[in-house]
Design a protein around this motif. Structure first.
Motif, PDB file in Angstrom:
ATOM      1  N   ASP A 285       5.421 110.519  34.882  1.00 57.85           N
ATOM      2  CA  ASP A 285       6.361 109.698  34.140  1.00 57.85           C
ATOM      3  C   ASP A 285       5.640 108.867  33.085  1.00 57.85           C
ATOM      4  O   ASP A 285       4.608 108.249  33.352  1.00 57.85           O
ATOM      5  CB  ASP A 285       7.127 108.785  35.094  1.00 57.85           C
TER       6      ASP A 285
ATOM      7  N   TYR B  75       5.494 109.549  39.740  1.00 57.07           N
ATOM      8  CA  TYR B  75       5.924 108.449  38.869  1.00 57.07           C
ATOM      9  C   TYR B  75       4.703 107.702  38.339  1.00 57.07           C
ATOM     10  O   TYR B  75       4.603 107.415  37.153  1.00 57.07           O
ATOM     11  CB  TYR B  75       6.844 107.507  39.653  1.00 57.07           C
TER      12      TYR B  75
ATOM     13  N   ASN C 234       2.793 107.049  45.461  1.00 59.76           N
ATOM     14  CA  ASN C 234       2.367 107.425  44.126  1.00 59.76           C
ATOM     15  C   ASN C 234       0.922 107.907  44.187  1.00 59.76           C
ATOM     16  O   ASN C 234       0.237 107.729  45.206  1.00 59.76           O
ATOM     17  CB  ASN C 234       2.482 106.228  43.175  1.00 59.76           C
TER      18      ASN C 234
ATOM     19  N   ASN D 271      17.699 107.584  38.604  1.00 59.92           N
ATOM     20  CA  ASN D 271      16.414 108.267  38.492  1.00 59.92           C
ATOM     21  C   ASN D 271      16.419 109.670  39.093  1.00 59.92           C
ATOM     22  O   ASN D 271      17.278 110.032  39.892  1.00 59.92           O
ATOM     23  CB  ASN D 271      15.320 107.445  39.182  1.00 59.92           C
TER      24      ASN D 271
ATOM     25  N   ARG E 109      14.015 107.277  34.746  1.00 59.26           N
ATOM     26  CA  ARG E 109      12.636 107.632  35.027  1.00 59.26           C
ATOM     27  C   ARG E 109      12.513 108.806  35.990  1.00 59.26           C
ATOM     28  O   ARG E 109      13.390 109.064  36.807  1.00 59.26           O
ATOM     29  CB  ARG E 109      11.868 106.432  35.631  1.00 59.26           C
ATOM     30  N   GLN E 110      11.390 109.506  35.872  1.00 60.77           N
ATOM     31  CA  GLN E 110      11.027 110.582  36.805  1.00 60.77           C
ATOM     32  C   GLN E 110      10.316 109.925  37.995  1.00 60.77           C
ATOM     33  O   GLN E 110       9.152 109.585  37.931  1.00 60.77           O
ATOM     34  CB  GLN E 110      10.109 111.580  36.089  1.00 60.77           C
ATOM     35  N   HIS E 111      11.067 109.734  39.081  1.00 57.78           N
ATOM     36  CA  HIS E 111      10.582 108.961  40.217  1.00 57.78           C
ATOM     37  C   HIS E 111      10.185 109.837  41.404  1.00 57.78           C
ATOM     38  O   HIS E 111       9.837 109.335  42.461  1.00 57.78           O
ATOM     39  CB  HIS E 111      11.672 107.963  40.645  1.00 57.78           C
TER      40      HIS E 111
ATOM     41  N   GLY F 138       5.710 104.947  34.137  1.00 56.59           N
ATOM     42  CA  GLY F 138       4.959 104.655  35.348  1.00 56.59           C
ATOM     43  C   GLY F 138       3.479 104.936  35.214  1.00 56.59           C
ATOM     44  O   GLY F 138       2.650 104.244  35.807  1.00 56.59           O
TER      45      GLY F 138
END
Length: 486
Positions: free
Chosen positions: A180, A150, A241, A430, A222-224, A183
């Motif tokens: 993302d 993300y 992350n 997500n 979102r791509q989490h 992010g």
């Protein structure tokens, strides 16, 4: 002339109410939780134009036409690949503990694949240790490296990892990363994307944020996920992350972020590879299915290996799967339930399950950060404290930084670790990933980590909490009203 303006005025009024009626019908026709539907209807009727625009932007799970078509088209070939994989019966577990049996059955039924056994699993509780382990594994990679995060932010050990990744690409290793768009906005404005692409790394900006597409796709979808796959055998996932906490959000006033990652070796990497391939195809339109695992290379047999199930969520994946998994886990608890989350905005069903567990004698603990980087979520979380405390739930506020770990431990045996927060965004919106581990040794390792979190936390006294200022209760209830939309 007066008649003309009167007609125009009536047409505008008619069109206005027709628009409200149309959006109201869309809200009612979508199958969603009643509190969420009621919250949207109240917003639409109290602030009509603002509410309508907000609903069109954020009210529905709209992946976009092109991505939705790709998500639908990818499943036939993916299901055939999974059927071929299931012929490798040696890698699938046939037995589970009593506390985990229902959850593994649920996952197998809804996802089409059982738990994978014979995996080595290591908990990494420090970001520095995780980044150093990743740098080492990337340096030894021979065939392929896939990553999805993300947030990717340059600085500290992350720069060393980027150098190791580019060096791997230069020596012929296939390297692909998905990040993302929202992010990792700082990353895409830095020199790193160009540097990586010049070195041979495929860099994809997922779910691109653009005002031109604001009504074509939901922008807050979102791509989490956080995943790393190396040589179809080594994999990582968890809450971290791609950031070095010493250089990340230092001005937020919440301290360094505290995360948990799992490093795995074994067949589970293949299951994670399927998820990555699906994400890659949805975003790029390119189909790259992972090779099947080499069943002859399984050094970690049942006596020493771990049984792991992987749950993926997001558009194109089984709807509500992680929500069901959490409910099943909570209702399976008999002795103790420990949960850690940075954002606590549960659904009514989850809240009821947690309270019921405490009321039937389960020792329930929830650990949340005392200071949160999201003011909205921080206040909304507090609105749930009174009901949880009244049910007998122990709520601990972590004071050693922003506790970002997402974990659940049931009766010391069943563990859930991954990217999922206990909020509506993670549960229903997500792209997320969670590992389900049925193993008391791993449970003991996770319990020690959670006990350390609790030792560094402040336990909320129900009597003191009941005496908090009245203005705080008003603010909590205000943000609680918006909790179905967070």
């Amino acid at each position: 002339m007066t008649t003309f303006y009167t007609v125009i005025n009536w047409l505008l009024v008619f069109g206005y109410w027709l628009l409200i009626a149309g959006v109201t019908l869309r809200v009612l026709m979508k199958r969603r939780a009643v509190p969420s539907a009621m919250a949207w209807l109240l917003v639409i009727y109290i602030l009509p134009l603002v509410g309508i625009i907000t609903y069109l932007l954020f009210g529905e799970l709209n992946l976009g036409k092109r991505r939705a078509e790709r998500a639908k088209a990818m499943w036939p070939s993916t299901e055939r690949w999974m059927q071929d994989l299931k012929q490798c019966k040696r890698i699938f577990a046939t037995e589970n503990s009593e506390v985990a049996r229902s959850l593994f059955k649920l996952c197998e039924h809804r996802q089409g694949m059982g738990g994978l056994k014979g995996n080595q699993l290591q908990l990494l509780t420090g970001t520095e240790d995780t980044l150093k382990a990743l740098i080492k594994d990337i340096g030894l990679a021979q065939n392929n490296i896939e990553m999805v995060f993300y947030i990717w932010q340059a600085g500290g050990l992350v720069d060393q990892l980027a150098e190791a990744l580019m060096a791997a690409a230069r020596r012929g290793v296939s390297c692909r990363i998905m990040l993302d768009s929202a992010g990792s906005v700082a990353f895409f404005r830095s020199p790193y994307p160009a540097m990586m692409r010049n070195a041979g790394v495929e860099v994809v900006e997922t779910l691109h944020v653009s005002l031109l597409r604001v009504f074509l796709r939901r922008m807050d979808l979102r791509q989490h996920r956080k995943m790393v796959l190396i040589d179809n055998y080594i994999s990582y996932t968890g809450s971290m992350n791609m950031v070095d906490p010493r250089y990340f959000k230092q001005d937020a006033g919440v301290g360094q972020w505290i995360d948990l990652m799992a490093r795995m070796e074994g067949p589970v990497t293949t299951a994670m590879g399927i998820i990555y391939s699906c994400d890659w195809e949805i975003e790029t339109g390119k189909r790259v299915l992972p090779p099947p695992p080499d069943v002859n290379i399984m050094p970690f047999e049942q006596a020493t290996g771990h049984t792991i199930q992987v749950i993926a969520s997001g558009p194109g994946f089984p709807e509500g799967m992680i929500h069901q998994a959490l409910l099943t886990s909570i209702y399976s608890s008999r002795q103790q339930l420990i949960m850690t989350t940075p954002y606590l905005v549960p659904s009514d069903d989850l809240l009821h399950a947690i309270c019921t567990a405490a009321q039937r004698g389960v020792d329930v603990h929830i650990v949340v950060p005392r200071y949160n980087d999201s003011m909205l979520v921080g206040w909304a979380s507090r609105a749930f404290f009174a009901e949880l405390l009244e049910a007998g739930v122990n709520i601990h506020q972590f004071e050693g930084g922003l506790l970002h770990t997402k974990s659940v431990l049931v009766d010391g045996q069943l563990s859930l670790v991954g990217t999922v927060n206990l909020d509506m965004r993670s549960l229903w919106l997500n792209f997320e990933i969670t590992l389900v581990i049925d193993d008391d040794d791993f449970g003991s390792d996770l319990a020690r980590v959670q006990e350390d979190y609790i030792a560094r936390s402040r336990l909320i006294d129900p009597q003191v909490w009941a005496k908090r200022p009245y203005w705080q209760r008003i603010v909590e209830r205000l943000f609680y009203f918006f909790s179905p939309l967070l």
